[in-house]
Design a protein around this motif. Structure first.
Motif, PDB file in Angstrom:
ATOM      1  N   ILE A   1     -24.818 -44.509  -1.962  1.00 39.78           N
ATOM      2  CA  ILE A   1     -25.643 -45.875  -2.102  1.00 39.78           C
ATOM      3  C   ILE A   1     -24.594 -46.241  -2.014  1.00 39.78           C
ATOM      4  O   ILE A   1     -25.274 -47.674  -1.110  1.00 39.78           O
ATOM      5  CB  ILE A   1     -26.553 -45.940  -3.307  1.00 39.78           C
ATOM      6  CG1 ILE A   1     -27.513 -45.191  -3.860  1.00 39.78           C
ATOM      7  CG2 ILE A   1     -27.145 -47.442  -3.660  1.00 39.78           C
ATOM      8  CD1 ILE A   1     -28.008 -44.399  -4.864  1.00 39.78           C
ATOM      9  N   GLU A   2     -23.464 -46.767  -2.178  1.00 40.71           N
ATOM     10  CA  GLU A   2     -22.113 -47.438  -2.029  1.00 40.71           C
ATOM     11  C   GLU A   2     -22.419 -47.798  -0.469  1.00 40.71           C
ATOM     12  O   GLU A   2     -21.735 -49.060   0.237  1.00 40.71           O
ATOM     13  CB  GLU A   2     -21.611 -47.708  -3.072  1.00 40.71           C
ATOM     14  CG  GLU A   2     -21.505 -47.329  -4.112  1.00 40.71           C
ATOM     15  CD  GLU A   2     -20.267 -47.268  -5.427  1.00 40.71           C
ATOM     16  OE1 GLU A   2     -18.834 -46.983  -4.489  1.00 40.71           O
ATOM     17  OE2 GLU A   2     -19.845 -47.775  -6.385  1.00 40.71           O
ATOM     18  N   GLN A   3     -22.460 -46.282   0.689  1.00 43.48           N
ATOM     19  CA  GLN A   3     -21.880 -46.443   2.041  1.00 43.48           C
ATOM     20  C   GLN A   3     -23.123 -47.154   2.281  1.00 43.48           C
ATOM     21  O   GLN A   3     -22.795 -48.313   3.694  1.00 43.48           O
ATOM     22  CB  GLN A   3     -21.756 -45.265   2.066  1.00 43.48           C
ATOM     23  CG  GLN A   3     -20.155 -45.223   1.833  1.00 43.48           C
ATOM     24  CD  GLN A   3     -19.665 -42.906   2.017  1.00 43.48           C
ATOM     25  OE1 GLN A   3     -20.755 -42.298   2.478  1.00 43.48           O
ATOM     26  NE2 GLN A   3     -18.816 -42.835   1.793  1.00 43.48           N
ATOM     27  N   THR A   4     -23.862 -46.857   1.998  1.00 43.37           N
ATOM     28  CA  THR A   4     -25.159 -47.543   2.366  1.00 43.37           C
ATOM     29  C   THR A   4     -25.350 -48.777   2.726  1.00 43.37           C
ATOM     30  O   THR A   4     -26.054 -48.842   3.578  1.00 43.37           O
ATOM     31  CB  THR A   4     -26.678 -46.665   2.576  1.00 43.37           C
ATOM     32  OG1 THR A   4     -26.432 -45.296   2.152  1.00 43.37           O
ATOM     33  CG2 THR A   4     -27.819 -46.837   3.300  1.00 43.37           C
ATOM     34  N   TYR A   5     -25.556 -49.296   1.340  1.00 42.08           N
ATOM     35  CA  TYR A   5     -25.272 -50.922   1.830  1.00 42.08           C
ATOM     36  C   TYR A   5     -23.937 -51.624   1.732  1.00 42.08           C
ATOM     37  O   TYR A   5     -24.009 -52.896   1.939  1.00 42.08           O
ATOM     38  CB  TYR A   5     -26.718 -51.057  -0.240  1.00 42.08           C
ATOM     39  CG  TYR A   5     -26.787 -50.925  -0.349  1.00 42.08           C
ATOM     40  CD1 TYR A   5     -28.358 -51.573   0.169  1.00 42.08           C
ATOM     41  CD2 TYR A   5     -27.461 -49.703  -0.709  1.00 42.08           C
ATOM     42  CE1 TYR A   5     -29.632 -51.031  -0.272  1.00 42.08           C
ATOM     43  CE2 TYR A   5     -29.155 -49.182  -1.114  1.00 42.08           C
ATOM     44  CZ  TYR A   5     -30.235 -50.555  -0.661  1.00 42.08           C
ATOM     45  OH  TYR A   5     -31.221 -49.624  -1.111  1.00 42.08           O
TER      46      TYR A   5
ATOM     47  N   GLN B   1     -23.191 -51.647   4.657  1.00 44.46           N
ATOM     48  CA  GLN B   1     -23.107 -51.867   6.449  1.00 44.46           C
ATOM     49  C   GLN B   1     -23.993 -53.154   6.661  1.00 44.46           C
ATOM     50  O   GLN B   1     -23.995 -53.957   5.686  1.00 44.46           O
ATOM     51  CB  GLN B   1     -24.803 -50.682   6.797  1.00 44.46           C
ATOM     52  CG  GLN B   1     -23.913 -49.325   6.601  1.00 44.46           C
ATOM     53  CD  GLN B   1     -24.258 -48.041   6.915  1.00 44.46           C
ATOM     54  OE1 GLN B   1     -26.099 -48.782   8.376  1.00 44.46           O
ATOM     55  NE2 GLN B   1     -24.196 -46.788   6.816  1.00 44.46           N
ATOM     56  N   PRO B   2     -23.417 -53.640   7.662  1.00 42.70           N
ATOM     57  CA  PRO B   2     -23.987 -54.476   8.223  1.00 42.70           C
ATOM     58  C   PRO B   2     -24.814 -55.634   7.813  1.00 42.70           C
ATOM     59  O   PRO B   2     -25.592 -56.669   7.442  1.00 42.70           O
ATOM     60  CB  PRO B   2     -23.181 -55.404   9.576  1.00 42.70           C
ATOM     61  CG  PRO B   2     -21.931 -53.846   9.236  1.00 42.70           C
ATOM     62  CD  PRO B   2     -22.997 -53.127   8.678  1.00 42.70           C
ATOM     63  N   GLN B   3     -25.854 -54.301   7.963  1.00 43.65           N
ATOM     64  CA  GLN B   3     -27.137 -55.237   8.049  1.00 43.65           C
ATOM     65  C   GLN B   3     -27.778 -55.573   6.469  1.00 43.65           C
ATOM     66  O   GLN B   3     -29.035 -56.209   6.288  1.00 43.65           O
ATOM     67  CB  GLN B   3     -28.300 -53.834   8.700  1.00 43.65           C
ATOM     68  CG  GLN B   3     -28.337 -52.629   7.709  1.00 43.65           C
ATOM     69  CD  GLN B   3     -28.027 -51.559   8.410  1.00 43.65           C
ATOM     70  OE1 GLN B   3     -26.748 -52.119   9.071  1.00 43.65           O
ATOM     71  NE2 GLN B   3     -28.632 -50.605   8.512  1.00 43.65           N
ATOM     72  N   TYR B   4     -27.467 -55.167   5.829  1.00 45.05           N
ATOM     73  CA  TYR B   4     -26.785 -55.555   4.325  1.00 45.05           C
ATOM     74  C   TYR B   4     -26.556 -56.510   3.861  1.00 45.05           C
ATOM     75  O   TYR B   4     -27.045 -57.315   3.122  1.00 45.05           O
ATOM     76  CB  TYR B   4     -27.335 -54.218   3.535  1.00 45.05           C
ATOM     77  CG  TYR B   4     -28.206 -53.114   4.001  1.00 45.05           C
ATOM     78  CD1 TYR B   4     -29.475 -52.794   3.050  1.00 45.05           C
ATOM     79  CD2 TYR B   4     -28.133 -51.751   4.180  1.00 45.05           C
ATOM     80  CE1 TYR B   4     -30.743 -52.305   3.691  1.00 45.05           C
ATOM     81  CE2 TYR B   4     -28.795 -50.853   4.430  1.00 45.05           C
ATOM     82  CZ  TYR B   4     -30.017 -51.302   4.177  1.00 45.05           C
ATOM     83  OH  TYR B   4     -31.167 -49.923   4.233  1.00 45.05           O
TER      84      TYR B   4
ATOM     85  N   SER C   1     -28.028 -60.334  -4.585  1.00 45.29           N
ATOM     86  CA  SER C   1     -29.278 -59.854  -5.219  1.00 45.29           C
ATOM     87  C   SER C   1     -29.260 -58.284  -4.266  1.00 45.29           C
ATOM     88  O   SER C   1     -29.573 -57.358  -4.744  1.00 45.29           O
ATOM     89  CB  SER C   1     -30.379 -60.303  -3.536  1.00 45.29           C
ATOM     90  OG  SER C   1     -30.574 -61.485  -3.687  1.00 45.29           O
ATOM     91  N   LEU C   2     -28.272 -58.152  -3.219  1.00 43.40           N
ATOM     92  CA  LEU C   2     -27.140 -56.478  -2.738  1.00 43.40           C
ATOM     93  C   LEU C   2     -27.038 -56.052  -4.395  1.00 43.40           C
ATOM     94  O   LEU C   2     -26.765 -54.590  -4.382  1.00 43.40           O
ATOM     95  CB  LEU C   2     -26.338 -56.863  -1.530  1.00 43.40           C
ATOM     96  CG  LEU C   2     -25.716 -56.228  -1.095  1.00 43.40           C
ATOM     97  CD1 LEU C   2     -26.354 -55.231  -0.743  1.00 43.40           C
ATOM     98  CD2 LEU C   2     -23.984 -56.588  -0.843  1.00 43.40           C
ATOM     99  N   ALA C   3     -26.563 -56.586  -5.586  1.00 47.31           N
ATOM    100  CA  ALA C   3     -25.737 -56.116  -6.343  1.00 47.31           C
ATOM    101  C   ALA C   3     -27.238 -55.245  -6.697  1.00 47.31           C
ATOM    102  O   ALA C   3     -27.523 -54.474  -7.648  1.00 47.31           O
ATOM    103  CB  ALA C   3     -25.012 -56.869  -7.411  1.00 47.31           C
ATOM    104  N   ARG C   4     -28.178 -56.317  -7.367  1.00 50.04           N
ATOM    105  CA  ARG C   4     -29.267 -55.792  -7.904  1.00 50.04           C
ATOM    106  C   ARG C   4     -29.937 -54.310  -7.503  1.00 50.04           C
ATOM    107  O   ARG C   4     -30.423 -53.798  -7.622  1.00 50.04           O
ATOM    108  CB  ARG C   4     -30.623 -57.319  -7.769  1.00 50.04           C
ATOM    109  CG  ARG C   4     -29.631 -57.846  -8.596  1.00 50.04           C
ATOM    110  CD  ARG C   4     -31.071 -59.320  -9.760  1.00 50.04           C
ATOM    111  NE  ARG C   4     -31.342 -59.661  -8.841  1.00 50.04           N
ATOM    112  CZ  ARG C   4     -30.693 -61.229  -8.417  1.00 50.04           C
ATOM    113  NH1 ARG C   4     -29.681 -61.128  -9.276  1.00 50.04           N
ATOM    114  NH2 ARG C   4     -30.649 -61.727  -7.406  1.00 50.04           N
TER     115      ARG C   4
END
Length: 704
Positions: free
Chosen positions: A543-547, A549-552, A560-563
């Motif tokens: 999950i951490e690797q996915t989020y 990435q630059p698109q996030y 918002s990203l942390a939530r």
């Protein structure tokens, strides 16, 4: 703490025994349980004038050695069993000076066990006010025991009582009261011979109570049963004969030692007050007014201290986050232990206020009137007059209410009250109800007066009371008990409350809750934190690797990203896995896996549901802000139907589930503490879960 002498306090209810115990021991006391039973054991220590220390045991109040409840059965067990850690060297019998005839019945029974006895003649100030003249010296000679006039409420005569205890005889010197052998000579002779006792009254009591005495083996009890059949022994007839003989003896003793003024035509102040407070109509109106005041006070007066406690723990958590280095141990301490501890401490104001009211009502004598008025009504559904206060207190919190059932003498009535009290809508259900009602019930008035949302909320509270009454009625036929539920209660005179006793009761009950139930609550909170913070395999890492990435990272704000990451982790945590696992079971109720997580996490406390919903739906802003939770839940879409997740059917299904389900770790803990048997909270959890599932199923399928 090793004492030099052990003293047992014995007396009728309402004779001031507990007040005398507090006067002798002060704060140097502790509360536990008698071995093998849930009855409170109060032991304190008192410094005697000769330098020795006395251990004081406050035995439950009883009118005679023939018990009507488990509390009363303790008295004979402690007095009769030899060479235990509770066996007294001396018995102090507390007697109400205004009612000598009734109180002396218990004294004569204790005296005939041939244990050294002292009489504390309490309430002498009340006797003088009533113009009752007692020749204490002559009465002492007739009985053959020292008699100490005291007024425990005013702390008069306490030092003299300590002096008498210091110089008490080690052997019983009291006069014989009645010819015990004449009551049942054959059974007494047989038991005395087989059990090697030279005390006929001890032998007679074995015949009466052998089935409930812990110090007898099953074989010994069976043998006594055989002897009873052999000699055609009838316990009730023997008790009646004994009581008549004792009262004849008491009448002879009191004939020229006590002079009571003739006041047959004078009505006491208490009787005049009772004409109003126990009136068949006005009595109930006054009682409901008292309950309304008590109910409102528990909410109103506890709100500010509860808020302070919550703010204190928020401050502690914030301080710890700044001081401790980040990591699993810090999170465990802050989110597990400290959060769990805050869940324990926040209940203290409600517990203290409720027990303050109960103590005041008991001290003034009003509680006896309430139980007298309500007994006839409550008994029809399997409850007891004394069940009223726990059920009403359940609106605030089930925990102190269940603790207050100790005043119910009959085992069956007490157990039914304990088992149904959690059904009453407590304050923890309120945020759940208000949130769900606001989602599906229109905010409009009917008949220009009643608000639909208010009516829906009122309906949930009425439902809780009705369900408690119905379940109690069913349990009336399920639970079996040997003892009959006789309701015998003396109505004491009205008195001013003893404020030191009120404060001490608040302190003791609060401490007991924190130390006993708190252990379980903190343990459950830690377990729930672990389930929500960790997941199987490397799911969290992915999950951490996915989020990352630059698109996030470029399109979302850090908050918002942390939530979003926390929501993804929650879904993939052990709690999330459990939510997906139980989804097939809860799907017939209209619940999805997200609601399943809320059901799991809110086991510790029902109000956790709101915070869990806030986390699951990635609420903007403060997770505790109800409005933001409402918006997200209102806009949440069902992926299968495209419609809203929280329909009328789903919302009322959830309310029904929370109305009946046992989702409160503190209640489970306190039920175990009061029953000392995990089978009771397990049975309670099981029947409430079945009720919750059935009610939620019906609500969903009727309203979907």
């Amino acid at each position: 703490m090793k004492a030099d002498i052990r003293v047992a306090l014995v007396g009728n209810p309402n004779t001031g025994k507990s007040t005398l115990f507090n006067a002798l021991t002060g704060l140097n006391q502790k509360i536990g349980n008698f071995p093998g039973v849930t009855v409170d054991k109060k032991i304190g220590y008192s410094q005697l004038p000769d330098g020795r220390q006395a251990e004081i045991i406050d035995l439950p109040g009883t009118y005679s050695l023939y018990p009507k409840s488990k509390d009363e059965s303790i008295v004979f067990s402690v007095l009769a069993e030899k060479n235990t850690e509770l066996t007294p060297d001396l018995v102090v019998v507390i007697i109400d000076a205004t009612n000598l005839k009734r109180n002396l019945l218990l004294y004569t029974q204790v005296a005939d066990l041939k244990i050294p006895v002292i009489i504390a003649l309490n309430m002498m100030d009340q006797a003088k006010k009533a113009k009752i003249e007692i020749d204490v010296e002559l009465l002492s000679q007739r009985l053959g025991v020292p008699i100490v006039p005291v007024s425990a409420r005013k702390l008069e005569g306490i030092e003299q009582l300590k002096n008498i205890i210091s110089y008490a005889n080690k052997f019983a010197l009291q006069q014989d009261s009645i010819d015990v052998k004449a009551i049942a000579p054959q059974i007494i002779a047989s038991i005395s011979s087989e059990f090697k006792t030279d005390n006929p009254y001890f032998a007679l009591q074995l015949a009466h109570q052998h089935e409930t005495l812990k110090f007898l083996t099953p074989a010994q009890s069976d043998r006594i049963e055989e002897l009873e059949k052999e000699h055609s022994f009838h316990s009730q007839k023997a008790q009646a004969s004994e009581t008549i003989a004792r009262y004849n003896y008491i009448n002879d003793v009191l004939y020229d030692t006590v002079h009571t003024p003739v006041t047959a035509h004078d009505e006491s102040v208490s009787n005049k007050i009772d004409k109003v407070l126990t009136h068949r109509v006005f009595g109930f109106i006054i009682f409901m007014s008292v309950l309304l005041f008590m109910f409102q006070s528990i909410f109103a007066w506890s709100a500010y201290p509860m808020s302070l406690i919550e703010d204190l723990f928020v401050w502690i958590e914030g301080g710890l986050r700044h001081v401790l280095p980040g990591g699993p141990l810090a999170d465990l301490l802050i989110d597990g232990v400290v959060a769990g501890l805050s869940g324990v401490m926040v209940f203290i104001p409600q517990i203290a206020i409720l027990f303050a009211f109960i103590s005041i009502l008991e001290d003034t004598g009003y509680m006896s009137r309430v139980t007298f008025m309500m007994d006839k009504i409550m008994r029809k559904v399997g409850l007891n007059g004394k069940s009223v206060v726990p059920l009403i207190g359940g609106f605030a919190c089930a925990v102190p209410s269940i603790m207050s059932t100790r005043t119910i003498e009959n085992w069956k009535d007490r157990m039914i009250t304990i088992m149904v009290t959690p059904l009453v809508a407590c304050s923890a259900r309120l945020p759940v109800y208000t949130l769900l009602i606001s989602l599906v019930v229109p905010h409009k008035n009917v008949w220009w007066i009643f608000n639909l949302q208010g009516l829906a909320l009122t309906g949930m509270y009425v439902l809780s009371l009705l369900s408690a009454v119905i379940v109690a009625y069913v349990m009336k036929f399920v639970l079996k008990a040997r003892e009959r539920g006789y309701f015998i209660m003396e109505l004491p005179v009205y008195r001013m409350p003893r404020w030191n006793n009120v404060l001490f009761s608040m302190y003791e009950r609060s401490k007991t809750f924190v130390l006993q139930a708190g252990k379980v609550i903190i343990a459950v909170s830690v377990i729930l934190w672990v389930l929500s913070s960790y997941g199987p395999g490397d799911r969290f890492k992915k999950i951490e690797q996915t989020y990352s990435q630059p698109q996030y990272t470029k399109t979302m704000t850090p908050d918002s990203l942390a939530r979003v990451i926390s929501t993804e982790k929650l879904e993939n945590s052990y709690a999330g896995v459990l939510g997906h696992t139980i989804e097939p079971v809860i799907k017939p109720l209209g619940f999805d896996w997200k609601i399943g997580i809320a059901l799991i996490t809110s086991f510790a406390a029902r109000e956790v549901f709101v915070g869990t919903m806030a986390t699951i739906y990635s609420v903007e802003g403060d997770a505790d802000k109800i409005d933001s939770v409402q918006d997200k839940m209102r806009n949440a879409k069902n992926p299968n139907t495209g419609g809203p997740v929280f329909t009328l059917g789903v919302a009322f299904s959830l309310m029904m589930f929370y109305a009946f389900a046992m989702q409160c770790a503190s209640t489970v803990a306190v039920v175990y503490r009061e029953t000392k048997d995990w089978r009771w909270p397990a049975a309670q959890f099981a029947y409430m879960t079945v009720l919750a599932y059935g009610a939620a199923f019906l609500a969903y399928h009727l309203l979907k």
